[in-house]
Every structure is written in structure tokens, then in C-alpha cells.
Scaffold this motif. Structure first.
Motif, PDB file in Angstrom:
ATOM      1  N   MET A   1     -49.501   1.680-107.078  1.00 36.15           N
ATOM      2  CA  MET A   1     -50.774   1.019-106.898  1.00 36.15           C
ATOM      3  C   MET A   1     -50.917   0.556-105.441  1.00 36.15           C
ATOM      4  N   ALA A   2     -49.958  -0.191-104.916  1.00 37.49           N
ATOM      5  CA  ALA A   2     -50.045  -0.666-103.541  1.00 37.49           C
ATOM      6  C   ALA A   2     -49.973   0.497-102.556  1.00 37.49           C
ATOM      7  N   ALA A   3     -49.095   1.440-102.837  1.00 38.89           N
ATOM      8  CA  ALA A   3     -48.968   2.597-101.948  1.00 38.89           C
ATOM      9  C   ALA A   3     -50.273   3.386-101.891  1.00 38.89           C
ATOM     10  N   GLU A   4     -50.946   3.504-103.014  1.00 45.14           N
ATOM     11  CA  GLU A   4     -52.230   4.205-103.042  1.00 45.14           C
ATOM     12  C   GLU A   4     -53.268   3.466-102.218  1.00 45.14           C
ATOM     13  N   ALA A   5     -53.267   2.141-102.286  1.00 40.86           N
ATOM     14  CA  ALA A   5     -54.208   1.344-101.491  1.00 40.86           C
ATOM     15  C   ALA A   5     -53.970   1.567-100.001  1.00 40.86           C
ATOM     16  N   VAL A   6     -52.709   1.566 -99.587  1.00 40.88           N
ATOM     17  CA  VAL A   6     -52.383   1.783 -98.169  1.00 40.88           C
ATOM     18  C   VAL A   6     -52.780   3.190 -97.739  1.00 40.88           C
ATOM     19  N   ARG A   7     -52.550   4.167 -98.602  1.00 40.54           N
ATOM     20  CA  ARG A   7     -52.944   5.548 -98.292  1.00 40.54           C
ATOM     21  C   ARG A   7     -54.454   5.649 -98.092  1.00 40.54           C
ATOM     22  N   LEU A   8     -55.210   4.980 -98.942  1.00 40.42           N
ATOM     23  CA  LEU A   8     -56.669   4.991 -98.820  1.00 40.42           C
ATOM     24  C   LEU A   8     -57.143   4.251 -97.569  1.00 40.42           C
ATOM     25  N   ALA A  29     -57.161  -1.546 -78.166  1.00 46.53           N
ATOM     26  CA  ALA A  29     -57.796  -2.453 -77.204  1.00 46.53           C
ATOM     27  C   ALA A  29     -58.943  -3.229 -77.837  1.00 46.53           C
ATOM     28  N   GLY A  30     -59.727  -2.577 -78.653  1.00 44.85           N
ATOM     29  CA  GLY A  30     -60.890  -3.214 -79.253  1.00 44.85           C
ATOM     30  C   GLY A  30     -60.581  -4.139 -80.411  1.00 44.85           C
ATOM     31  N   SER A  31     -59.503  -3.838 -81.140  1.00 42.62           N
ATOM     32  CA  SER A  31     -59.180  -4.618 -82.335  1.00 42.62           C
ATOM     33  C   SER A  31     -58.133  -5.697 -82.097  1.00 42.62           C
ATOM     34  N   GLY A  32     -57.352  -5.536 -81.048  1.00 41.21           N
ATOM     35  CA  GLY A  32     -56.255  -6.467 -80.812  1.00 41.21           C
ATOM     36  C   GLY A  32     -55.014  -6.132 -81.623  1.00 41.21           C
ATOM     37  N   VAL A  33     -55.006  -4.955 -82.263  1.00 43.46           N
ATOM     38  CA  VAL A  33     -53.852  -4.492 -83.028  1.00 43.46           C
ATOM     39  C   VAL A  33     -53.068  -3.533 -82.141  1.00 43.46           C
ATOM     40  N   ASN A  34     -51.768  -3.699 -82.109  1.00 42.10           N
ATOM     41  CA  ASN A  34     -50.902  -2.857 -81.295  1.00 42.10           C
ATOM     42  C   ASN A  34     -51.120  -1.375 -81.624  1.00 42.10           C
ATOM     43  N   ARG A  35     -51.159  -0.537 -80.606  1.00 44.07           N
ATOM     44  CA  ARG A  35     -51.398   0.895 -80.790  1.00 44.07           C
ATOM     45  C   ARG A  35     -50.352   1.522 -81.702  1.00 44.07           C
ATOM     46  N   GLN A  36     -49.087   1.152 -81.520  1.00 45.02           N
ATOM     47  CA  GLN A  36     -48.031   1.720 -82.357  1.00 45.02           C
ATOM     48  C   GLN A  36     -48.176   1.282 -83.814  1.00 45.02           C
ATOM     49  N   THR A  37     -48.659   0.079 -84.031  1.00 42.67           N
ATOM     50  CA  THR A  37     -48.908  -0.398 -85.394  1.00 42.67           C
ATOM     51  C   THR A  37     -49.965   0.468 -86.070  1.00 42.67           C
ATOM     52  N   ILE A  38     -51.024   0.782 -85.332  1.00 44.19           N
ATOM     53  CA  ILE A  38     -52.077   1.650 -85.877  1.00 44.19           C
ATOM     54  C   ILE A  38     -51.522   3.046 -86.142  1.00 44.19           C
ATOM     55  N   ALA A  39     -50.753   3.580 -85.197  1.00 38.77           N
ATOM     56  CA  ALA A  39     -50.166   4.914 -85.361  1.00 38.77           C
ATOM     57  C   ALA A  39     -49.245   4.953 -86.577  1.00 38.77           C
ATOM     58  N   ASP A  40     -48.442   3.909 -86.755  1.00 36.48           N
ATOM     59  CA  ASP A  40     -47.530   3.859 -87.904  1.00 36.48           C
ATOM     60  C   ASP A  40     -48.294   3.779 -89.221  1.00 36.48           C
ATOM     61  N   LEU A  41     -49.371   3.030 -89.247  1.00 37.18           N
ATOM     62  CA  LEU A  41     -50.209   2.948 -90.442  1.00 37.18           C
ATOM     63  C   LEU A  41     -50.795   4.313 -90.780  1.00 37.18           C
ATOM     64  N   LEU A  42     -51.359   4.972 -89.781  1.00 39.16           N
ATOM     65  CA  LEU A  42     -51.990   6.272 -90.007  1.00 39.16           C
ATOM     66  C   LEU A  42     -50.990   7.335 -90.440  1.00 39.16           C
ATOM     67  N   THR A  60     -64.021  -1.534 -86.383  1.00 37.52           N
ATOM     68  CA  THR A  60     -64.662  -0.262 -86.738  1.00 37.52           C
ATOM     69  C   THR A  60     -65.968  -0.448 -87.506  1.00 37.52           C
ATOM     70  N   SER A  61     -66.238  -1.675 -87.954  1.00 41.22           N
ATOM     71  CA  SER A  61     -67.402  -1.954 -88.808  1.00 41.22           C
ATOM     72  C   SER A  61     -67.381  -1.064 -90.054  1.00 41.22           C
ATOM     73  N   THR A  62     -66.180  -0.830 -90.547  1.00 39.39           N
ATOM     74  CA  THR A  62     -65.970   0.007 -91.729  1.00 39.39           C
ATOM     75  C   THR A  62     -65.123  -0.768 -92.725  1.00 39.39           C
ATOM     76  N   SER A  63     -65.566  -0.809 -93.964  1.00 38.45           N
ATOM     77  CA  SER A  63     -64.758  -1.456 -94.998  1.00 38.45           C
ATOM     78  C   SER A  63     -63.542  -0.586 -95.275  1.00 38.45           C
ATOM     79  N   LEU A  64     -62.367  -1.085 -94.925  1.00 36.16           N
ATOM     80  CA  LEU A  64     -61.149  -0.300 -95.090  1.00 36.16           C
ATOM     81  C   LEU A  64     -60.476  -0.544 -96.433  1.00 36.16           C
ATOM     82  N   TRP A  65     -60.706  -1.725 -97.025  1.00 38.41           N
ATOM     83  CA  TRP A  65     -60.048  -2.024 -98.290  1.00 38.41           C
ATOM     84  C   TRP A  65     -60.684  -1.220 -99.412  1.00 38.41           C
ATOM     85  N   PRO A  66     -59.874  -0.450-100.134  1.00 35.11           N
ATOM     86  CA  PRO A  66     -60.435   0.387-101.205  1.00 35.11           C
ATOM     87  C   PRO A  66     -60.918  -0.466-102.369  1.00 35.11           C
TER      88      PRO A  66
END
Length: 77
Positions: A1-8, A29-42, A60-66
Motif C-alpha cells: 500500500m505505501a509502496a504503491e503510493a510512493v510509486r504513484l 532550486a524552485g522547491s527547496g528540495v535537494n536535487r539528489q532527493t528528487i532523483a532518488d524519489l523518481l 509544480t502546482s500538481t497534486s502529487l498525493w494519490p
């Protein structure tokens, strides 16, 4: 369940960044989240915390939470 949420979350973020023609560097730069953190998430190497998802959502003005993930826990009787 949690893994599916992160994948989405990762899939939605990938799509949003592509749609807006944003690089990881620009997202960081725009979000204040470390680039490597974003890369690892993706790449599925890490799970984001709530603050990270909130920052990326705001940037991103996008709802990310599934909304379709069933978060109810099954009870053992």
C-alpha cells in the motif's frame, strides 16, 4: 500500500516535470528540495517525507498525493 503510493507520487512528479519542461536542477532550486532527493524519489531509491511532497506539490502546482490509494488497515479479529 505505501509502496504503491510512493510509486504513484514518483510517476505523477515525473509527468509534471516533463509537462512543464523542468529539469531536476530547476525543480530543486524552485522547491527547496535537494536535487539528489528528487532523483532518488523518481528512481524509487527513497521514500519522500510529507514536507518533501508538500514542497514539490507547491512548486509544480500538481497534486502529487494519490487519492485512490486505500489507506484503511485491515484488522485481525
Amino acid at each position: 500500500m505505501a509502496a504503491e503510493a510512493v510509486r504513484l507520487i514518483a510517476r505523477t512528479l515525473t509527468r509534471s516535470l516533463a509537462d512543464q519542461n523542468l529539469s531536476l536542477r530547476a525543480a530543486a532550486a524552485g522547491s527547496g528540495v535537494n536535487r539528489q532527493t528528487i532523483a532518488d524519489l523518481l528512481a524509487g531509491r527513497s521514500w519522500p517525507d510529507v514536507a518533501t511532497v508538500a514542497r514539490l506539490t507547491a512548486f509544480t502546482s500538481t497534486s502529487l498525493w494519490p487519492g485512490s490509494i486505500n489507506t484503511e488497515r485491515k484488522r485481525a479479529h
